[in-house]
Enzyme design. Structure first.
Site, mmCIF file in Angstrom:
data_model
loop_
_atom_site.group_PDB
_atom_site.id
_atom_site.type_symbol
_atom_site.label_atom_id
_atom_site.label_comp_id
_atom_site.label_asym_id
_atom_site.label_seq_id
_atom_site.Cartn_x
_atom_site.Cartn_y
_atom_site.Cartn_z
ATOM 1 C CB SER A 138 -0.891 0.016 1.242
ATOM 2 O OG SER A 138 -1.530 1.275 1.384
ATOM 3 C CE1 TYR A 162 -3.314 -2.719 5.085
ATOM 4 C CE2 TYR A 162 -3.085 -0.389 4.554
ATOM 5 C CZ TYR A 162 -3.265 -1.703 4.153
ATOM 6 O OH TYR A 162 -3.405 -1.990 2.817
#
Length: 242
Positions: A138, A162
């Site tokens: 990401s 995350y």
């Protein structure tokens, strides 16, 4: 007759993983659709098969070594591995409020799960004439983005789950690329961008990109030619700064 290229996509019963599976199958590959839930995986594979795709469901939980071993021992060929399965953890929880247990849970899927799956399947990938490994990362894993005052990510709430798991995944990608370069295996990380999926449904702003949009860079990296890059981090626009 030449054997078809075989690909395995983890976390592929929905979202970006599902679109990656569809895209690879559309390119003539046999695709193993990995899913923790057998029923959901079978339903997702059936939808793609109804459209003429060669897609086969496999039960695969990247945190469960038994399911990983079962998949690995049941295969005779693997050319492409897409490590897509991932969890977010509590995105709005600052580091000072994050427990070690919460961080371990995210790393167990997003980093350790990638290592466990990849290592289990490496013997097959090493026998492939043109193996490719794509780790779905990401843009929030980019340290450069978070430390650039002109980039919107520098203004995002602090999080210890995350984002740092994806930064760690990027480094793991680089290390696998270093090790496997001599074997001709290309290993790269993909940044699909925010897409309108269940993963982003709770974000406080609208997202117009589709899961198919996000899958495009993953498919591109999974189908690189022999002289393609390895050890890189890419989105639709090209290289993403680390």
């Amino acid at each position: 007759m030449t054997e078809k290229i075989t690909a395995l996509v983890t976390g592929a019963n929905k979202g970006i993983g599902h679109e990656v599976a569809a895209g690879l199958a559309a390119r003539g590959m046999t695709v193993l659709l990995g899913s923790r839930d057998r029923t959901r995986g079978e339903a997702a594979a059936a939808r793609l098969r109804a459209a003429g795709a060669d897609v086969r469901p496999v039960v695969l939980d990247v945190t469960d070594p038994a399911t990983i071993e079962a998949v690995a021992t049941g295969l005779t060929r693997l050319d492409v591995l897409v490590n897509n399965a991932g969890i977010s953890g509590p995105l709005n929880e600052p580091p000072s409020a994050t427990s070690p247990r919460t961080l371990r849970e995210v790393f167990e899927t997003n980093v350790i799960g990638v290592l466990t799956v990849t290592n289990a399947l490496l013997p097959l990938l090493r026998r492939s004439p043109a193996a490719r490994i794509v780790n779905v990362s990401s843009g929030v894993g980019s340290l450069a983005h978070h430390t650039d005052p002109d980039h919107y990510m520098s203004g995002l709430p602090a999080s210890a789950t995350y984002p740092i798991s994806k930064t760690a995944l990027n480094q793991l990608t680089v290390q696998y690329a270093k090790e496997l370069r001599k074997d001709g295996i290309l290993v790269n990380a993909a940044a699909p961008g925010a897409c309108a999926t269940d993963f982003t449904k709770d974000l406080p702003f609208p997202i117009t990109r589709t899961a198919a949009d996000g899958a495009a860079i993953v498919i591109k990296l999974a189908t690189l030619p022999a002289d393609g890059p390895t050890g890189g981090f890419f989105d639709d626009a090209g290289a993403v700064p680390w």
